[in-house]
Write a protein that holds these residues in place. Structure first.
Motif, PDB file in Angstrom:
ATOM      1  N   MET A   1       0.849  -1.199   0.000  1.00 55.24           N
ATOM      2  CA  MET A   1       0.000   0.000   0.000  1.00 55.24           C
ATOM      3  C   MET A   1       0.882   1.245   0.000  1.00 55.24           C
ATOM      4  N   SER A   2       0.563   2.187  -0.869  1.00 56.44           N
ATOM      5  CA  SER A   2       1.324   3.436  -0.933  1.00 56.44           C
ATOM      6  C   SER A   2       0.578   4.527  -0.169  1.00 56.44           C
ATOM      7  N   VAL A   3       1.317   5.241   0.665  1.00 54.34           N
ATOM      8  CA  VAL A   3       0.745   6.304   1.494  1.00 54.34           C
ATOM      9  C   VAL A   3       1.548   7.577   1.263  1.00 54.34           C
ATOM     10  N   ALA A   4       0.851   8.677   0.979  1.00 49.60           N
ATOM     11  CA  ALA A   4       1.504   9.963   0.748  1.00 49.60           C
ATOM     12  C   ALA A   4       1.058  10.964   1.809  1.00 49.60           C
ATOM     13  N   ILE A   5       1.997  11.792   2.238  1.00 50.14           N
ATOM     14  CA  ILE A   5       1.715  12.908   3.133  1.00 50.14           C
ATOM     15  C   ILE A   5       1.937  14.184   2.335  1.00 50.14           C
ATOM     16  N   ILE A   6       0.966  15.075   2.361  1.00 51.10           N
ATOM     17  CA  ILE A   6       1.078  16.308   1.598  1.00 51.10           C
ATOM     18  C   ILE A   6       2.118  17.213   2.240  1.00 51.10           C
ATOM     19  N   ARG A   7       3.119  17.604   1.430  1.00 52.13           N
ATOM     20  CA  ARG A   7       4.152  18.512   1.911  1.00 52.13           C
ATOM     21  C   ARG A   7       3.720  19.957   1.609  1.00 52.13           C
ATOM     22  N   TYR A   8       3.610  20.768   2.647  1.00 54.22           N
ATOM     23  CA  TYR A   8       3.342  22.198   2.486  1.00 54.22           C
ATOM     24  C   TYR A   8       3.937  22.889   3.695  1.00 54.22           C
ATOM     25  N   ASN A   9       3.712  24.182   3.839  1.00 57.39           N
ATOM     26  CA  ASN A   9       4.412  24.923   4.896  1.00 57.39           C
ATOM     27  C   ASN A   9       3.712  24.787   6.241  1.00 57.39           C
ATOM     28  N   ALA A  10       3.684  23.580   6.758  1.00 56.90           N
ATOM     29  CA  ALA A  10       3.047  23.312   8.047  1.00 56.90           C
ATOM     30  C   ALA A  10       3.992  22.514   8.925  1.00 56.90           C
ATOM     31  N   GLY A  11       3.859  22.697  10.227  1.00 54.19           N
ATOM     32  CA  GLY A  11       4.702  21.973  11.160  1.00 54.19           C
ATOM     33  C   GLY A  11       4.105  20.635  11.548  1.00 54.19           C
ATOM     34  N   ASN A  12       4.876  19.888  12.341  1.00 54.73           N
ATOM     35  CA  ASN A  12       4.444  18.628  12.933  1.00 54.73           C
ATOM     36  C   ASN A  12       4.305  17.490  11.932  1.00 54.73           C
ATOM     37  N   ILE A  13       4.930  17.607  10.778  1.00 55.01           N
ATOM     38  CA  ILE A  13       4.824  16.541   9.786  1.00 55.01           C
ATOM     39  C   ILE A  13       5.650  15.322  10.198  1.00 55.01           C
ATOM     40  N   THR A  30       5.392  14.517   0.024  1.00 53.50           N
ATOM     41  CA  THR A  30       5.496  15.044  -1.331  1.00 53.50           C
ATOM     42  C   THR A  30       4.503  16.171  -1.596  1.00 53.50           C
ATOM     43  N   ASP A  31       4.878  17.057  -2.519  1.00 54.27           N
ATOM     44  CA  ASP A  31       3.949  18.040  -3.060  1.00 54.27           C
ATOM     45  C   ASP A  31       3.759  17.823  -4.560  1.00 54.27           C
ATOM     46  N   ASP A  32       4.162  16.639  -5.025  1.00 57.45           N
ATOM     47  CA  ASP A  32       4.026  16.301  -6.436  1.00 57.45           C
ATOM     48  C   ASP A  32       2.608  15.787  -6.711  1.00 57.45           C
ATOM     49  N   ALA A  33       1.928  16.429  -7.645  1.00 56.46           N
ATOM     50  CA  ALA A  33       0.524  16.100  -7.922  1.00 56.46           C
ATOM     51  C   ALA A  33       0.345  14.650  -8.337  1.00 56.46           C
ATOM     52  N   ASP A  34       1.222  14.141  -9.195  1.00 58.88           N
ATOM     53  CA  ASP A  34       1.080  12.766  -9.670  1.00 58.88           C
ATOM     54  C   ASP A  34       1.280  11.761  -8.546  1.00 58.88           C
ATOM     55  N   GLU A  35       2.258  12.016  -7.683  1.00 62.20           N
ATOM     56  CA  GLU A  35       2.482  11.104  -6.551  1.00 62.20           C
ATOM     57  C   GLU A  35       1.264  11.089  -5.629  1.00 62.20           C
ATOM     58  N   LEU A  36       0.678  12.257  -5.400  1.00 61.92           N
ATOM     59  CA  LEU A  36      -0.496  12.315  -4.536  1.00 61.92           C
ATOM     60  C   LEU A  36      -1.670  11.578  -5.153  1.00 61.92           C
ATOM     61  N   ARG A  38      -1.548   9.065  -7.210  1.00 59.67           N
ATOM     62  CA  ARG A  38      -1.283   7.624  -7.298  1.00 59.67           C
ATOM     63  C   ARG A  38      -1.388   6.915  -5.959  1.00 59.67           C
ATOM     64  N   ALA A  39      -1.235   7.638  -4.876  1.00 52.48           N
ATOM     65  CA  ALA A  39      -1.190   7.015  -3.554  1.00 52.48           C
ATOM     66  C   ALA A  39      -2.521   6.341  -3.208  1.00 52.48           C
ATOM     67  N   ASP A  40      -2.429   5.241  -2.467  1.00 49.24           N
ATOM     68  CA  ASP A  40      -3.644   4.565  -1.999  1.00 49.24           C
ATOM     69  C   ASP A  40      -4.340   5.355  -0.899  1.00 49.24           C
ATOM     70  N   LYS A  41      -3.553   6.010  -0.046  1.00 49.88           N
ATOM     71  CA  LYS A  41      -4.075   6.846   1.032  1.00 49.88           C
ATOM     72  C   LYS A  41      -3.252   8.130   1.078  1.00 49.88           C
ATOM     73  N   VAL A  42      -3.910   9.230   1.429  1.00 48.67           N
ATOM     74  CA  VAL A  42      -3.233  10.527   1.536  1.00 48.67           C
ATOM     75  C   VAL A  42      -3.536  11.126   2.898  1.00 48.67           C
ATOM     76  N   LEU A  43      -2.495  11.638   3.558  1.00 45.82           N
ATOM     77  CA  LEU A  43      -2.673  12.346   4.821  1.00 45.82           C
ATOM     78  C   LEU A  43      -2.334  13.818   4.621  1.00 45.82           C
ATOM     79  N   PHE A  44      -3.110  14.675   5.286  1.00 49.40           N
ATOM     80  CA  PHE A  44      -2.990  16.124   5.158  1.00 49.40           C
ATOM     81  C   PHE A  44      -2.890  16.699   6.574  1.00 49.40           C
TER      82      PHE A  44
END
Length: 204
Positions: A1-13, A30-36, A38-44
């Motif tokens: 399973m692929s899991v992506a965390i959105i990279r942006y200007n926030a703390g506690n990642i 990542t902040d790459d649109a394609d990687e996000l 493609r991921a099975d789950k995304v955390l923000f």
């Protein structure tokens, strides 16, 4: 399973990355649109200020990417607030995925402190998959649904509320709409209960 965390200007990642690794998942930050996409789950996740965060998301076109994700997405803390329509923090228009507004806590007693910081009990909706195993007969003294909060803003109770907490007033501790899930609390800082919630999300 692929899991992506959105990279942006926030703390506690980093603490979210570490919590997922304890569950045997090695997420990509990542902040790459394609990687996000493609991921099975995304955390923000994140801690920060709403207007600054939204400015970054728009500048990097992540706002439209997030709105169009179709897999399960979990917003955490400011991630939950940014999924909403508008925040009183900086009078900010947010992503508008969940049609609810974010309000600032207004202390009503001397002992009320803002930001609200610490452990609070949550009352999760029965049958909600995010809280499977944490309510009713499955609840034990070692896994009571107490979770960790740090926030000055909150989402009022609404039709998308799936768990509520009570500090100054009852408010949404978690939200759900379509494939978007969100917690105002920090599951990654909430011990075994938070770990269980993250595991439930990964199993959606």
């Amino acid at each position: 399973m692929s899991v992506a965390i959105i990279r942006y200007n926030a703390g506690n990642i980093r603490s979210v990355v570490n919590a997922l690794r304890r569950l045997g998942v090695d997420p990509v930050l990542t902040d790459d649109a394609d990687e996000l996409r493609r991921a099975d789950k995304v955390l923000f996740p994140g801690q920060g200020e709403a207007r600054t965060a939204m400015d970054y998301l728009r500048e990097h076109h992540l706002d439209e990417v997030i709105k169009n994700l179709t897999q399960p997405v979990l917003g955490i803390c400011i991630g939950q607030q940014l999924l909403c329509r508008h925040s009183e923090e900086g009078d900010t228009d947010c992503l508008g995925i969940i049609p609810a507004d974010v309000r600032k806590f207004e202390p009503s007693r001397h002992e009320d402190k803002v930001p609200a910081m610490g452990w609070q009990e949550i009352n999760g909706s029965k049958g909600c998959p995010l809280f499977n195993g944490l309510d009713g007969e499955n609840q034990t003294s070692s896994s009571r649904p107490y979770v960790y909060f740090v926030h000055s803003y909150y989402v009022p109770l609404c039709k998308w509320t799936i768990a509520q907490a009570d500090y100054i007033l009852p408010y949404s501790a978690a939200l759900h709409m379509n494939n978007f899930w969100a917690t105002q609390f920090h599951p990654e800082k909430s011990g075994k209960v938070g770990e269980h919630i993250l595991k439930n999300f990964l199993e959606l």
